[in-house]
Design a protein around this motif. Sequence first.
Motif, PDB file in Angstrom:
ATOM      1  N   PHE A  83       0.266   4.413  -3.177  1.00  0.00           N
ATOM      2  CA  PHE A  83       0.754   3.076  -3.498  1.00  0.00           C
ATOM      3  C   PHE A  83      -0.456   2.184  -3.747  1.00  0.00           C
ATOM      4  CE2 PHE A  83       1.676  -1.262  -2.106  1.00  0.00           C
ATOM      5  CZ  PHE A  83       2.826  -1.548  -2.842  1.00  0.00           C
ATOM      6  N   VAL A  84      -0.456   1.462  -4.865  1.00  0.00           N
ATOM      7  CA  VAL A  84      -1.559   0.570  -5.214  1.00  0.00           C
ATOM      8  C   VAL A  84      -1.027  -0.842  -5.320  1.00  0.00           C
ATOM      9  CG1 VAL A  84      -3.357   0.032  -6.890  1.00  0.00           C
ATOM     10  CG2 VAL A  84      -2.752   2.417  -6.445  1.00  0.00           C
ATOM     11  N   ARG A  85      -1.642  -1.743  -4.585  1.00  0.00           N
ATOM     12  CA  ARG A  85      -1.214  -3.147  -4.559  1.00  0.00           C
ATOM     13  C   ARG A  85      -2.267  -3.996  -5.249  1.00  0.00           C
ATOM     14  NH1 ARG A  85       3.740  -5.520  -3.752  1.00  0.00           N
ATOM     15  NH2 ARG A  85       3.685  -7.222  -2.264  1.00  0.00           N
ATOM     16  N   THR A  86      -1.862  -4.716  -6.275  1.00  0.00           N
ATOM     17  CA  THR A  86      -2.754  -5.638  -6.970  1.00  0.00           C
ATOM     18  C   THR A  86      -2.022  -6.946  -7.214  1.00  0.00           C
ATOM     19  OG1 THR A  86      -2.068  -4.735  -9.112  1.00  0.00           O
ATOM     20  CG2 THR A  86      -4.066  -3.815  -8.128  1.00  0.00           C
ATOM     21  N   PRO A  87      -2.725  -8.066  -7.248  1.00  0.00           N
ATOM     22  CA  PRO A  87      -2.071  -9.350  -7.516  1.00  0.00           C
ATOM     23  C   PRO A  87      -1.791  -9.520  -9.007  1.00  0.00           C
ATOM     24  CG  PRO A  87      -4.416  -9.692  -7.271  1.00  0.00           C
ATOM     25  CD  PRO A  87      -4.168  -8.223  -7.008  1.00  0.00           C
ATOM     26  N   SER A  88      -0.936 -10.454  -9.319  1.00  0.00           N
ATOM     27  CA  SER A  88      -0.678 -10.759 -10.718  1.00  0.00           C
ATOM     28  C   SER A  88      -1.842 -11.578 -11.271  1.00  0.00           C
ATOM     29  CB  SER A  88       0.629 -11.547 -10.859  1.00  0.00           C
ATOM     30  OG  SER A  88       0.487 -12.835 -10.282  1.00  0.00           O
ATOM     31  N   PRO A  89      -2.018 -11.612 -12.585  1.00  0.00           N
ATOM     32  CA  PRO A  89      -3.149 -12.337 -13.179  1.00  0.00           C
ATOM     33  C   PRO A  89      -3.194 -13.815 -12.807  1.00  0.00           C
ATOM     34  CG  PRO A  89      -2.141 -10.878 -14.785  1.00  0.00           C
ATOM     35  CD  PRO A  89      -1.235 -10.874 -13.596  1.00  0.00           C
ATOM     36  N   ASN A  90      -2.039 -14.408 -12.516  1.00  0.00           N
ATOM     37  CA  ASN A  90      -1.996 -15.837 -12.220  1.00  0.00           C
ATOM     38  C   ASN A  90      -2.176 -16.168 -10.742  1.00  0.00           C
ATOM     39  OD1 ASN A  90      -1.502 -16.448 -14.950  1.00  0.00           O
ATOM     40  ND2 ASN A  90       0.719 -16.157 -14.672  1.00  0.00           N
ATOM     41  N   ASP A  91      -2.268 -15.153  -9.891  1.00  0.00           N
ATOM     42  CA  ASP A  91      -2.424 -15.406  -8.462  1.00  0.00           C
ATOM     43  C   ASP A  91      -3.787 -16.011  -8.158  1.00  0.00           C
ATOM     44  OD1 ASP A  91       0.078 -14.495  -7.895  1.00  0.00           O
ATOM     45  OD2 ASP A  91      -0.560 -12.511  -7.194  1.00  0.00           O
ATOM     46  N   LYS A  92      -3.795 -16.952  -7.234  1.00  0.00           N
ATOM     47  CA  LYS A  92      -5.044 -17.589  -6.829  1.00  0.00           C
ATOM     48  C   LYS A  92      -5.957 -16.613  -6.113  1.00  0.00           C
ATOM     49  CE  LYS A  92      -6.837 -21.235  -3.781  1.00  0.00           C
ATOM     50  NZ  LYS A  92      -6.472 -22.350  -2.871  1.00  0.00           N
ATOM     51  N   PHE A  93      -5.386 -15.785  -5.248  1.00  0.00           N
ATOM     52  CA  PHE A  93      -6.166 -14.855  -4.438  1.00  0.00           C
ATOM     53  C   PHE A  93      -6.173 -13.479  -5.098  1.00  0.00           C
ATOM     54  CE2 PHE A  93      -4.842 -18.103  -1.448  1.00  0.00           C
ATOM     55  CZ  PHE A  93      -6.038 -18.383  -0.776  1.00  0.00           C
ATOM     56  N   LYS A  94      -7.358 -12.943  -5.260  1.00  0.00           N
ATOM     57  CA  LYS A  94      -7.514 -11.656  -5.932  1.00  0.00           C
ATOM     58  C   LYS A  94      -7.873 -10.583  -4.901  1.00  0.00           C
ATOM     59  CE  LYS A  94      -6.905 -13.754  -9.854  1.00  0.00           C
ATOM     60  NZ  LYS A  94      -5.612 -13.626 -10.567  1.00  0.00           N
ATOM     61  N   PHE A  95      -6.977  -9.672  -4.688  1.00  0.00           N
ATOM     62  CA  PHE A  95      -7.179  -8.592  -3.735  1.00  0.00           C
ATOM     63  C   PHE A  95      -6.482  -7.343  -4.264  1.00  0.00           C
ATOM     64  CE2 PHE A  95      -3.212 -10.617  -2.767  1.00  0.00           C
ATOM     65  CZ  PHE A  95      -2.354  -9.552  -2.571  1.00  0.00           C
ATOM     66  N   SER A  96      -6.844  -6.209  -3.725  1.00  0.00           N
ATOM     67  CA  SER A  96      -6.151  -4.965  -4.089  1.00  0.00           C
ATOM     68  C   SER A  96      -6.469  -3.915  -3.045  1.00  0.00           C
ATOM     69  CB  SER A  96      -6.569  -4.483  -5.486  1.00  0.00           C
ATOM     70  OG  SER A  96      -7.967  -4.250  -5.541  1.00  0.00           O
ATOM     71  N   TYR A  97      -5.552  -2.971  -2.898  1.00  0.00           N
ATOM     72  CA  TYR A  97      -5.762  -1.867  -1.961  1.00  0.00           C
ATOM     73  C   TYR A  97      -4.882  -0.693  -2.361  1.00  0.00           C
ATOM     74  CZ  TYR A  97      -1.333  -3.245   0.261  1.00  0.00           C
ATOM     75  OH  TYR A  97      -0.002  -3.544   0.502  1.00  0.00           O
ATOM     76  N   THR A  98      -5.160   0.441  -1.770  1.00  0.00           N
ATOM     77  CA  THR A  98      -4.334   1.624  -1.987  1.00  0.00           C
ATOM     78  C   THR A  98      -4.046   2.290  -0.648  1.00  0.00           C
ATOM     79  OG1 THR A  98      -4.169   3.750  -3.151  1.00  0.00           O
ATOM     80  CG2 THR A  98      -6.338   3.120  -2.357  1.00  0.00           C
ATOM     81  N   VAL A  99      -2.888   2.913  -0.548  1.00  0.00           N
ATOM     82  CA  VAL A  99      -2.498   3.665   0.637  1.00  0.00           C
ATOM     83  C   VAL A  99      -1.484   4.723   0.208  1.00  0.00           C
ATOM     84  CG1 VAL A  99      -0.612   2.077   1.257  1.00  0.00           C
ATOM     85  CG2 VAL A  99      -1.658   3.529   3.014  1.00  0.00           C
ATOM     86  N   THR A 100      -1.545   5.873   0.841  1.00  0.00           N
ATOM     87  CA  THR A 100      -0.563   6.927   0.587  1.00  0.00           C
ATOM     88  C   THR A 100       0.324   7.056   1.820  1.00  0.00           C
ATOM     89  OG1 THR A 100      -2.114   8.122  -0.835  1.00  0.00           O
ATOM     90  CG2 THR A 100      -0.194   9.339  -0.011  1.00  0.00           C
ATOM     91  N   PRO A 101       1.560   6.556   1.772  1.00  0.00           N
ATOM     92  CA  PRO A 101       2.456   6.639   2.934  1.00  0.00           C
ATOM     93  C   PRO A 101       2.833   8.079   3.263  1.00  0.00           C
ATOM     94  CG  PRO A 101       3.222   5.012   1.326  1.00  0.00           C
ATOM     95  CD  PRO A 101       2.173   5.834   0.650  1.00  0.00           C
ATOM     96  N   PRO A 102       3.298   8.333   4.476  1.00  0.00           N
ATOM     97  CA  PRO A 102       3.802   9.663   4.826  1.00  0.00           C
ATOM     98  C   PRO A 102       4.985  10.043   3.927  1.00  0.00           C
ATOM     99  CG  PRO A 102       3.417   8.370   6.801  1.00  0.00           C
ATOM    100  CD  PRO A 102       3.275   7.428   5.644  1.00  0.00           C
ATOM    101  N   PRO A 103       5.305  11.327   3.828  1.00  0.00           N
ATOM    102  CA  PRO A 103       6.421  11.763   2.981  1.00  0.00           C
ATOM    103  C   PRO A 103       7.729  11.064   3.338  1.00  0.00           C
ATOM    104  CG  PRO A 103       5.128  13.645   3.706  1.00  0.00           C
ATOM    105  CD  PRO A 103       4.607  12.458   4.462  1.00  0.00           C
ATOM    106  N   ALA A 104       8.524  10.767   2.325  1.00  0.00           N
ATOM    107  CA  ALA A 104       9.861  10.174   2.435  1.00  0.00           C
ATOM    108  C   ALA A 104       9.841   8.688   2.757  1.00  0.00           C
ATOM    109  CB  ALA A 104      10.726  10.915   3.452  1.00  0.00           C
ATOM    110  N   PHE A 105       8.686   8.078   2.912  1.00  0.00           N
ATOM    111  CA  PHE A 105       8.635   6.635   3.159  1.00  0.00           C
ATOM    112  C   PHE A 105       8.940   5.863   1.881  1.00  0.00           C
ATOM    113  CE2 PHE A 105       7.274   7.505   7.240  1.00  0.00           C
ATOM    114  CZ  PHE A 105       6.887   6.366   7.949  1.00  0.00           C
ATOM    115  N   GLU A 106       9.744   4.815   2.011  1.00  0.00           N
ATOM    116  CA  GLU A 106      10.087   3.954   0.886  1.00  0.00           C
ATOM    117  C   GLU A 106       9.669   2.527   1.184  1.00  0.00           C
ATOM    118  OE1 GLU A 106      14.189   4.305  -0.107  1.00  0.00           O
ATOM    119  OE2 GLU A 106      14.073   6.465  -0.523  1.00  0.00           O
ATOM    120  N   PRO A 107       9.176   1.795   0.178  1.00  0.00           N
ATOM    121  CA  PRO A 107       8.708   0.433   0.411  1.00  0.00           C
ATOM    122  C   PRO A 107       9.849  -0.565   0.513  1.00  0.00           C
ATOM    123  CG  PRO A 107       8.422   1.030  -1.884  1.00  0.00           C
ATOM    124  CD  PRO A 107       8.932   2.264  -1.193  1.00  0.00           C
ATOM    125  N   GLY A 108       9.590  -1.624   1.241  1.00  0.00           N
ATOM    126  CA  GLY A 108      10.537  -2.725   1.372  1.00  0.00           C
ATOM    127  C   GLY A 108       9.792  -3.942   1.873  1.00  0.00           C
TER     128      GLY A 108
END
Length: 239
Positions: A83-108
Motif C-alpha cells: 500500500f502506497v500513501r501519497t498526498p494529492s497535488p493540492n495538499d499543503k503537507f507533502k508526505f508519503s509512505y509504503t506498507v505491506t499489510p498482512p494477508p487478507a487485510f483490507e483498508p478502511g
Amino acid sequence: MMSLRSTALVACSIIVMAGRAEAFHLQPSTSSSSSLRGMEQNAQQPEATEYLSRRKIIGQLSSLALCPIIAGSTPALASNEAFVRTPSPNDKFKFSYTVTPPPAFEPGNKPLKTHLDEINFSIPDVRGYTLGVTVDPVRISSIKDFGTPEEVAARVVTAEVNRDGVFEVTLAKDPVEDSAGCYDIEYISDGKRGKKRFATRIYIKDGFLYVLTVQSKEAEFDEAREKEVQACIKSFRPL
C-alpha cells in the motif's frame, strides 16, 4: 486511533533501565485519572494543520488501533500487495509512505479523524487484529531528539497504562532502533477488555511523524501471526 495528550504523562521521568524488557511493569495511577480524561476529551480533534509538540507526540504513539473502522472507503488490496500513501497535488503537507499489510487485510477509515492523515486495515469478520498508520507534522527532525528507544518506550507505556480500564502494561521485547533510523516498540496491555499485543514502528522524517501500530489479541499472537506482523512492520517506511 486514539490519542491521550497529557502533560503529566509526557513529563513523567520513568526510564526503562538496562536489562530484560520483561522485568519492566507499570500499573495505572488513580490520583490523576479524572484530569487525564479531561485532557483527552479536550484534545480529541486537533486541527489537521497543527504541528505536534513534544507533549502531544506520545499520545499519538500509544494504542494506535482501538477505534472502530469503516471498511470500503479505500480500494481493497491484493494479497501481499504494498500500500502506497501519497498526498494529492493540492495538499499543503507533502508526505508519503509504503506498507505491506498482512494477508487478507483490507483498508478502511475511522469515523472520526484525529490526525493529519490516518488509515486502518483489518480482516473482515475478524475482531481484535488490526493495523493502523498515522501521519502528523512535527517540528523535531529526528526521533532521537525526543529520546532513546528506551525513553520513548517508557513514555508510550506510561500513556497506555493510564488509560481507563488498563490494569498493567509490560514491554514484550527490548525497544530497538532499526538501521533505517526508526524505533520499534512492542508491549502487552492487560485490561478489562482483555490482553492485547501492540507492535509499533515510529519514524520522524522531513518534518512528519509516521506511526504504524499492529494490534492483536495476545491469546492469538502465535508464531505464525508474529511472523506476519514482523514482516508488515519491516515493510513500513516513508518514501
